[in-house]
Design an enzyme around this catalytic site. Structure first.
Site, PDB file in Angstrom:
ATOM      1  N   TYR A  87       0.828  -1.206   0.000  1.00 24.14           N
ATOM      2  CA  TYR A  87       0.000   0.000   0.000  1.00 24.14           C
ATOM      3  C   TYR A  87       0.864   1.259   0.000  1.00 24.14           C
ATOM      4  CZ  TYR A  87      -3.504  -3.411   1.591  1.00 24.14           C
ATOM      5  OH  TYR A  87      -4.329  -4.507   1.714  1.00 24.14           O
TER       6      TYR A  87
ATOM      7  N   HIS B 231       0.129 -12.407   1.412  1.00 22.20           N
ATOM      8  CA  HIS B 231      -0.652 -11.465   0.617  1.00 22.20           C
ATOM      9  C   HIS B 231      -0.758 -11.939  -0.837  1.00 22.20           C
ATOM     10  CE1 HIS B 231      -1.421  -6.866  -0.139  1.00 22.20           C
ATOM     11  NE2 HIS B 231      -2.493  -7.610  -0.325  1.00 22.20           N
TER      12      HIS B 231
END
Length: 330
Positions: A56, A141
């Site tokens: 992010y 992830h």
């Protein structure tokens, strides 16, 4: 706000967790002050669980979240981050990272790495950006293109980190159910993060993942309850899973909205609360880019919903027949 332990661990999550992708300038920039205000509002509303990832904003989300939580008592909140992408410095002209969805300078490259060494390096780097000495939960992830390495190297390393006390709970985060179900069946994960596959529009998680998780005592945190926008505000041009919604999906979302209106319930409230009816689901993970969005989410979480609305949704075929709803949890 209600808190629940993840799996068989002592790691607690609040019923609503703040997803911090927007703090990494997802799609467009927010200021440091706006990012801090978002976290402040979440804290004031009772949220004590926060989620981020190196992906992010090329680490910006982790740095901002760590800074915003720096003065909070460490024992009063839980924080999760993710592994699978290492951030390596780039040389030469940087440009921007908008091709990956983040309005930040492309100072680093993301390199997929689910090796044991990559997992440990990723955690060390995240701890440095967060300014912490431990994280409460770590997710693999998006490992779908790297399953073998994830199962054979990354997951065992997470087990070692859990045994060492560097992390509390371990899990996997994805937007599909098949690989998550395999992790639930074949490993000792504490939690999985399921994005977009258990919502008012898509109850695919009911086919195998949620029943298997409930049977094995694995928690399922649910993200993407608005399916990237369609359930927040269904209208032509709205997105489903970050792409323009089909006419069929839009019509279904509008039907959901119309039925909710008959019972004086905002569609956002129904969408947010629906997954909490399943016994395997301890909480919802929701991204926000402002204090106003956080406050709205909390208001929707607390908005009263009559049981008659859930029954009406079932009657009209807008929910799967085996979908439990809030108030019927075992």
């Amino acid at each position: 706000m209600r808190t629940t332990a993840l799996g068989r661990t002592g790691t607690l999550v609040t019923e609503l967790s703040l997803g911090a992708a927007a703090l990494g300038n997802l799609f467009h920039a927010v200021s440091d002050e706006e990012a801090a205000a978002t976290v402040d509002t979440a804290w004031e509303c009772g949220i004590r669980s926060f989620d981020t990832a190196p992906h992010y904003g090329l680490g910006l989300s982790e740095r901002r979240l760590g800074a915003a939580l720096h003065t909070r008592p460490r024992e009063q909140y839980t924080l999760s981050t993710k592994v699978g992408r290492l951030l390596l410095p780039r040389v030469g002209p940087h440009g921007d990272d908008l091709a990956n969805g983040f309005a930040v300078p492309a100072t680093h490259s993301r390199v997929w790495d689910f090796s044991a060494r990559g997992v440990r390096t990723s955690i060390e780097d995240s701890l440095d950006r967060l300014g912490l000495d431990r994280v409460d939960t770590v997710y693999l992830h998006d490992p779908e293109e790297h399953e073998r390495e994830a199962f054979e190297q990354a997951y065992p390393e997470l087990e070692r980190l859990r045994a060492e006390g560097t992390v509390g709970a371990i899990g996997v985060g994805m937007n599909q159910t098949d690989t998550l179900t395999r992790f639930v069946q074949d490993t000792d994960v504490d939690v999985v993060l399921l994005a977009g596959r258990y919502s008012l529009l898509d109850q695919g998680g009911l086919r195998s993942l949620l029943p298997e998780a409930a049977r094995r005592g694995v928690s399922v945190l649910v993200g993407g309850v608005f399916n990237s926008g369609l359930l927040a505000d269904p209208k032509p041009g709205a997105t489903f899973d970050y792409a323009p919604a089909s006419r069929q999906l839009l019509d279904r979302a509008l039907a959901l909205k119309a039925l909710c209106k008959e019972y004086d319930v905002p569609l956002r409230a129904a969408a947010l609360q629906f997954p909490l009816g399943h016994p395997a689901v301890p909480g919802i993970l929701l991204g926000a880019r402002s204090g106003a969005e956080v406050a709205d989410a909390v208001a929707m979480l607390r908005h009263p919903i009559p049981r008659a609305l859930w029954r009406a949704l079932l009657w009209h075929g807008l929910l799967a027949s085996d979908a439990p709803f809030p108030g019927e949890r075992s």
